[in-house]
Scaffold this motif. Sequence first.
Motif, PDB file in Angstrom:
ATOM      1  N   ASP A   1     -13.030  -0.640  -4.325  1.00  0.00           N
ATOM      2  CA  ASP A   1     -12.663  -1.160  -2.999  1.00  0.00           C
ATOM      3  C   ASP A   1     -12.088  -2.571  -3.101  1.00  0.00           C
ATOM      4  OD1 ASP A   1     -13.532   1.116  -1.542  1.00  0.00           O
ATOM      5  OD2 ASP A   1     -15.611   0.453  -1.736  1.00  0.00           O
ATOM      6  N   ILE A   2     -11.582  -2.920  -4.269  1.00  0.00           N
ATOM      7  CA  ILE A   2     -11.041  -4.265  -4.492  1.00  0.00           C
ATOM      8  C   ILE A   2      -9.608  -4.324  -3.973  1.00  0.00           C
ATOM      9  CG2 ILE A   2     -10.549  -6.030  -6.217  1.00  0.00           C
ATOM     10  CD1 ILE A   2     -12.638  -4.718  -8.014  1.00  0.00           C
ATOM     11  N   SER A   3      -9.357  -5.205  -3.013  1.00  0.00           N
ATOM     12  CA  SER A   3      -8.049  -5.242  -2.349  1.00  0.00           C
ATOM     13  C   SER A   3      -6.929  -5.691  -3.279  1.00  0.00           C
ATOM     14  CB  SER A   3      -8.111  -6.177  -1.129  1.00  0.00           C
ATOM     15  OG  SER A   3      -8.460  -7.493  -1.529  1.00  0.00           O
ATOM     16  N   TRP A   4      -7.270  -6.516  -4.294  1.00  0.00           N
ATOM     17  CA  TRP A   4      -6.218  -7.044  -5.170  1.00  0.00           C
ATOM     18  C   TRP A   4      -5.946  -6.149  -6.375  1.00  0.00           C
ATOM     19  CZ3 TRP A   4      -8.614  -8.118  -9.774  1.00  0.00           C
ATOM     20  CH2 TRP A   4      -9.965  -8.447  -9.727  1.00  0.00           C
ATOM     21  N   LEU A   5      -6.432  -4.909  -6.329  1.00  0.00           N
ATOM     22  CA  LEU A   5      -6.097  -3.923  -7.354  1.00  0.00           C
ATOM     23  C   LEU A   5      -5.410  -2.721  -6.700  1.00  0.00           C
ATOM     24  CD1 LEU A   5      -9.201  -3.883  -9.740  1.00  0.00           C
ATOM     25  CD2 LEU A   5      -6.916  -4.789 -10.220  1.00  0.00           C
ATOM     26  N   PRO A   6      -4.197  -2.929  -6.189  1.00  0.00           N
ATOM     27  CA  PRO A   6      -3.493  -1.819  -5.520  1.00  0.00           C
ATOM     28  C   PRO A   6      -3.287  -0.650  -6.468  1.00  0.00           C
ATOM     29  CG  PRO A   6      -1.987  -3.632  -6.032  1.00  0.00           C
ATOM     30  CD  PRO A   6      -3.365  -4.143  -6.282  1.00  0.00           C
TER      31      PRO A   6
ATOM     32  N   PRO B   1       8.335   6.564  -1.282  1.00  0.00           N
ATOM     33  CA  PRO B   1       7.217   7.027  -0.450  1.00  0.00           C
ATOM     34  C   PRO B   1       5.914   6.327  -0.825  1.00  0.00           C
ATOM     35  CG  PRO B   1       7.624   8.580  -2.222  1.00  0.00           C
ATOM     36  CD  PRO B   1       8.685   7.520  -2.343  1.00  0.00           C
ATOM     37  N   LEU B   2       4.976   6.247   0.122  1.00  0.00           N
ATOM     38  CA  LEU B   2       3.669   5.665  -0.119  1.00  0.00           C
ATOM     39  C   LEU B   2       2.696   6.759  -0.534  1.00  0.00           C
ATOM     40  CD1 LEU B   2       3.419   3.138   2.859  1.00  0.00           C
ATOM     41  CD2 LEU B   2       4.010   2.664   0.477  1.00  0.00           C
ATOM     42  N   LEU B   3       1.934   6.487  -1.585  1.00  0.00           N
ATOM     43  CA  LEU B   3       0.995   7.460  -2.127  1.00  0.00           C
ATOM     44  C   LEU B   3      -0.433   6.930  -2.002  1.00  0.00           C
ATOM     45  CD1 LEU B   3       2.950   8.242  -5.434  1.00  0.00           C
ATOM     46  CD2 LEU B   3       3.091   9.482  -3.258  1.00  0.00           C
ATOM     47  N   PRO B   4      -1.403   7.819  -1.864  1.00  0.00           N
ATOM     48  CA  PRO B   4      -2.796   7.360  -1.804  1.00  0.00           C
ATOM     49  C   PRO B   4      -3.241   6.781  -3.148  1.00  0.00           C
ATOM     50  CG  PRO B   4      -2.701   9.754  -1.902  1.00  0.00           C
ATOM     51  CD  PRO B   4      -1.298   9.284  -1.709  1.00  0.00           C
ATOM     52  N   GLY B   5      -4.096   5.745  -3.110  1.00  0.00           N
ATOM     53  CA  GLY B   5      -4.620   5.165  -4.333  1.00  0.00           C
ATOM     54  C   GLY B   5      -5.622   6.091  -4.997  1.00  0.00           C
ATOM     55  N   LEU B   6      -6.059   5.718  -6.188  1.00  0.00           N
ATOM     56  CA  LEU B   6      -6.993   6.547  -6.944  1.00  0.00           C
ATOM     57  C   LEU B   6      -8.404   6.513  -6.359  1.00  0.00           C
ATOM     58  CD1 LEU B   6      -5.905   5.683 -10.610  1.00  0.00           C
ATOM     59  CD2 LEU B   6      -5.211   7.644  -9.206  1.00  0.00           C
ATOM     60  N   GLY B   7      -8.694   5.502  -5.552  1.00  0.00           N
ATOM     61  CA  GLY B   7     -10.014   5.409  -4.928  1.00  0.00           C
ATOM     62  C   GLY B   7     -11.129   5.083  -5.898  1.00  0.00           C
ATOM     63  N   LEU B   8     -10.829   4.380  -6.974  1.00  0.00           N
ATOM     64  CA  LEU B   8     -11.845   4.051  -7.973  1.00  0.00           C
ATOM     65  C   LEU B   8     -12.656   2.814  -7.604  1.00  0.00           C
ATOM     66  CD1 LEU B   8      -9.783   4.666 -11.246  1.00  0.00           C
ATOM     67  CD2 LEU B   8     -11.353   6.238 -10.089  1.00  0.00           C
TER      68      LEU B   8
END
Length: 230
Positions: free
Chosen positions: A177-182, A168-175
């Motif tokens: 907005d850098i795209s290359w830090l999934p 399943p896909l989970l939401p990121g931590l939101g720390l």
Amino acid sequence: MQTSREGDKTRLKKAAGQGAGSDVPATNKILTIPNLISLVRLALIPVFLVLLLKGYDIFAALAFALSAGTDWLDGYVARLTQSVSRLGQLLDPVVDRILMISGVLGLVMIDRLPLWMVVVVIIRDGSLLALGWYVLSRYQLRIPVVYVGKVTTACLMIGFAGLLLNWPLLPGLGLCDISWLPGFNHALVSWGIWFIYIGLILGVAVAAYYIYTGYHRVLAETAKAGGADT
């Protein structure tokens, strides 16, 4: 006399290049069951890549997991059947490295892994392969595998399998907005990314250990050869 004979046997075993953690001497045999298992694992790699690029995520993940999950099997069978071979000692880590590099390249091609992670894995694994080949061919030395290295490989393999499944896909931590830090940004991400982060951190540490150990073993061997010449 008995103690002397036992000491001679021990030295002969070490000279034969026995596997790490095993008291079975390595042989020059090629056609063994463990080597066949390693070759089957190797053959699964192109199958995995074709399935992945064709969009069959579940089947690609299964092929990858089968190749990665049987990593322990060839070594176990070799010790169980006393068929440890020098080819197997080389083939097993090479298959692991090829599988890992294929995994990261495949995930980059389908845009599920940032390029910098691929660079880290390829540089690390390429360096270890080159170091192992050089030390073995030049000095007939093998750098013993450490347990943390196995944990590193397991974390990366689990992480790759998670990204291959992509569920399943989970939401990121939101720390950030850098795209290359999934995982650290706001985008949805597979749970497998956290295993990859752990594997990368451990992998760099293990690579540093192998390089350090290999360097000092080469120095010791060189000093020993210099002493013998004099």
